[in-house]
Design an enzyme around this catalytic site. Structure first.
Site, PDB file in Angstrom:
ATOM      1  N   TYR A  38       0.823  -1.252   0.042  1.00 37.35           N
ATOM      2  CA  TYR A  38       0.203   0.288  -0.034  1.00 37.35           C
ATOM      3  C   TYR A  38       0.565   0.938   0.123  1.00 37.35           C
ATOM      4  O   TYR A  38       0.933   1.782  -0.453  1.00 37.35           O
ATOM      5  CB  TYR A  38      -1.105   0.195   1.320  1.00 37.35           C
ATOM      6  CG  TYR A  38      -2.100  -0.437   1.452  1.00 37.35           C
ATOM      7  CD1 TYR A  38      -2.194  -1.513   0.692  1.00 37.35           C
ATOM      8  CD2 TYR A  38      -2.849  -1.007   2.969  1.00 37.35           C
ATOM      9  CE1 TYR A  38      -3.443  -2.760   0.625  1.00 37.35           C
ATOM     10  CE2 TYR A  38      -4.045  -2.069   2.694  1.00 37.35           C
ATOM     11  CZ  TYR A  38      -4.345  -2.845   1.444  1.00 37.35           C
ATOM     12  OH  TYR A  38      -5.232  -3.037   1.783  1.00 37.35           O
TER      13      TYR A  38
ATOM     14  N   GLU B 191      -8.313  -7.290  11.060  1.00 40.24           N
ATOM     15  CA  GLU B 191      -6.627  -6.673  12.079  1.00 40.24           C
ATOM     16  C   GLU B 191      -6.235  -6.321  12.985  1.00 40.24           C
ATOM     17  O   GLU B 191      -5.177  -6.652  13.230  1.00 40.24           O
ATOM     18  CB  GLU B 191      -6.425  -5.849   9.822  1.00 40.24           C
ATOM     19  CG  GLU B 191      -4.752  -5.648  10.320  1.00 40.24           C
ATOM     20  CD  GLU B 191      -4.626  -4.806   9.229  1.00 40.24           C
ATOM     21  OE1 GLU B 191      -2.952  -4.492   9.342  1.00 40.24           O
ATOM     22  OE2 GLU B 191      -5.441  -3.531   9.219  1.00 40.24           O
TER      23      GLU B 191
ATOM     24  N   ASN C 216       0.454   6.323  15.237  1.00 35.00           N
ATOM     25  CA  ASN C 216      -0.592   6.118  16.412  1.00 35.00           C
ATOM     26  C   ASN C 216      -1.624   8.035  16.382  1.00 35.00           C
ATOM     27  O   ASN C 216      -2.253   7.866  16.163  1.00 35.00           O
ATOM     28  CB  ASN C 216       0.084   5.661  16.952  1.00 35.00           C
ATOM     29  CG  ASN C 216       0.333   4.863  17.510  1.00 35.00           C
ATOM     30  OD1 ASN C 216      -0.303   3.703  16.524  1.00 35.00           O
ATOM     31  ND2 ASN C 216       0.621   3.971  18.682  1.00 35.00           N
ATOM     32  N   GLU C 217      -0.406   8.720  15.506  1.00 33.21           N
ATOM     33  CA  GLU C 217      -1.179  10.003  15.784  1.00 33.21           C
ATOM     34  C   GLU C 217      -2.472   9.856  15.058  1.00 33.21           C
ATOM     35  O   GLU C 217      -3.373  10.983  15.099  1.00 33.21           O
ATOM     36  CB  GLU C 217       0.180  11.469  14.828  1.00 33.21           C
ATOM     37  CG  GLU C 217       1.184  11.015  16.136  1.00 33.21           C
ATOM     38  CD  GLU C 217       1.780   9.969  16.220  1.00 33.21           C
ATOM     39  OE1 GLU C 217       1.844   9.037  15.371  1.00 33.21           O
ATOM     40  OE2 GLU C 217       2.721   9.970  16.801  1.00 33.21           O
TER      41      GLU C 217
ATOM     42  N   SER D 101       7.000  -5.407   3.774  1.00 36.03           N
ATOM     43  CA  SER D 101       7.355  -6.517   4.473  1.00 36.03           C
ATOM     44  C   SER D 101       7.333  -7.532   4.019  1.00 36.03           C
ATOM     45  O   SER D 101       5.726  -8.068   3.401  1.00 36.03           O
ATOM     46  CB  SER D 101       6.812  -6.406   6.374  1.00 36.03           C
ATOM     47  OG  SER D 101       5.929  -5.331   6.247  1.00 36.03           O
TER      48      SER D 101
END
Ligand code: FAD
Length: 399
Positions: free
Chosen positions: A128, A243, A371-372, A161
């Site tokens: 992505y 997920e 996380n922001e 990954s």
């Protein structure tokens, strides 16, 4: 929510224990719980293929897709058990590419990929992110140009990954550059061996290898398209709930092991647990792990009840990833200098796992949406606050 989860699923838990007791003995050595669901090694796949053979890779898959059709709660229990035993996690292909294929793929794609996915022979890497499209994923530009009954791919992905062990890419490409940002994106399944794909590894401080993937005039058939053309964004977004179902038991185990370490007296008879500081730190971690575990169980329950849980999935992501950093940082601090010794180095306390978990914890706050970004989402969707303004730089405008 019924908190007697263990009582309700006693026989299921016994089944898991029996399966893993036998499979564990043959599992690859050296897996460290870094919470890494995306960078499985070849030897981890050997173990996962065994689970697949026994029918357990599809624990959360619907039966019509070849799975066990278990609830999210049961799936979480299974993941918790894998994680506590430090066995390889299922990987993102199983966790969310498979369900997306089951939901949005064609009949032919389901028949072609799902059996291999559940047997551990088809392995996906998610492609992505791009150099200028990470948090703002809808800015992705890798071009998927339709030419008759084929698509031609040109562009670059980054941070992918598991490419080194994958058989296929799960790829998002821009198929209509003229459409609104979220409307012109399509999803494709692309065999990694397709001509025109080049892979460049990026080795990170966490020891996780991610990859840049370059596409030059890569020709794929129309049958590679998943769902409708230009409707990829909807599939990408709808595959996020499960997920986020991340176990915390790897951290529980680290806390258990740190407690064992704290009990051990040195030659003078002094155990770390004699220190108020150590007791307070471990007590705090024990409580924080428990809170995170309960939150994960609540999220699974909400998924099972069909409740809307966009905000809770973001909360779970933040709680889980920050817990990893808190646990590993505090334990590393308690262990002192020796804590910095690495996995299996002589004299490394806790086998070097706290050091490994510490380095492993850094990337998880970024991957899967920083996380922001999740905090913004909680504020806007949970609290109903206005969306933040997106500042577009001159450089971005000129692209
Ligand atoms: C180890 C690892 C593995 C990964 N694996 C994959 C994979 O398999 N497949 C894949 O496609 N991607 C993968 N990623 C990419 C990951 O999803 C992105 O790194 C992530 O979405 C952030 O994008 P970015 O790196 O471009 O950071 P940017 O988008 O450039 O953001 C940088 C920082 O700026 C802050 N920020 C940005 N926008 C905002 C905002 N609107 N509000 C507040 N703060 C903001 C965030 O804190 C963020 O950390 C992986 C990343 C890592 C580190």
């Amino acid at each position: 929510m019924d908190f007697d989860v263990m009582g309700m699923h006693k026989s299921f838990l016994e089944d898991i224990a029996e399966l893993l007791d036998s499979a564990e003995a043959e599992a690859a050595e050296g897996w460290s719980d870094e919470g890494d669901t995306r960078t499985l090694r070849n030897e981890d796949w050997t173990f996962l293929r065994k689970l697949g053979h026994a029918g357990w890779l599809g624990v959360g898959f619907p039966p019509e897709a070849g799975g066990q059709g278990r609830t999210a709660t049961e799936e979480l229990m299974f993941l918790e058990e894998l994680s506590y035993r430090r066995l390889p996690p299922l990987g993102s292909g199983i966790k969310f590419v498979g369900p997306a294929i089951a939901r949005a793929g064609s009949e032919e794609q389901r028949a072609r990929y799902l059996p291999g996915l559940l047997a551990g022979t088809v392995r996906f890497s998610v492609a992505y992110t791009e150099p200028d499209a990470g948090s703002d994923l809808a800015a992705l530009r890798l071009r998927g140009q339709r030419v008759d009954d084929r698509f031609v791919l040109n562009g670059q992905k980054t941070f992918c990954s598991g490419v080194q062990n994958c058989t296929h890419l799960w790829l998002a490409a821009r198929t209509d550059p003229a459409a609104e940002r979220h409307e012109g994106i399509s999803l494709f399944i692309v065999p990694i061996e397709t001509a025109g794909i080049a892979v460049q590894p990026i080795h990170t401080a966490t020891e996780i290898r991610v990859n840049e993937v370059f596409f030059q005039d890569v020709v794929i058939p129309e049958a590679s398209l998943v769902g409708a053309e230009n409707r990829g964004w909807q599939i990408m977004m709808s595959s996020m709930d499960r997920e986020r179902l991340e176990p915390v038991s790897g951290m529980a185990r680290l806390v258990d092991e740190a407690s064992d370490w704290a009990r051990q007296p040195d030659p003078d008879g002094y155990a770390p647990a004699c220190s108020e500081h150590v007791l307070a730190a471990l007590g705090r971690l024990y409580a924080e792990v428990d809170v995170a575990r309960l939150f994960a169980a609540q999220l699974a329950w909400m998924i099972d009840e069909g409740k809307r849980c966009v905000v809770e999935t973001s909360m779970a992501k933040i709680i889980n990833t920050e817990l990893r950093q808190t646990v590993s940082t505090i334990i590393l601090d308690l262990l002192g200098e020796a804590g910095q010794l690495r996995l299996d180095e002589i004299g490394a306390p806790l086998g070097g796992r706290a050091e490994r978990a510490y380095r492993g914890s850094t990337w998880m706050k970024i991957a899967g949406g920083a996380n922001e970004i999740h905090r913004d989402l909680i504020a806007t969707r949970g609290l109903g606050l206005p969306r933040p303004r997106v500042i577009v730089t001159q450089a971005q405008r000129s692209h």
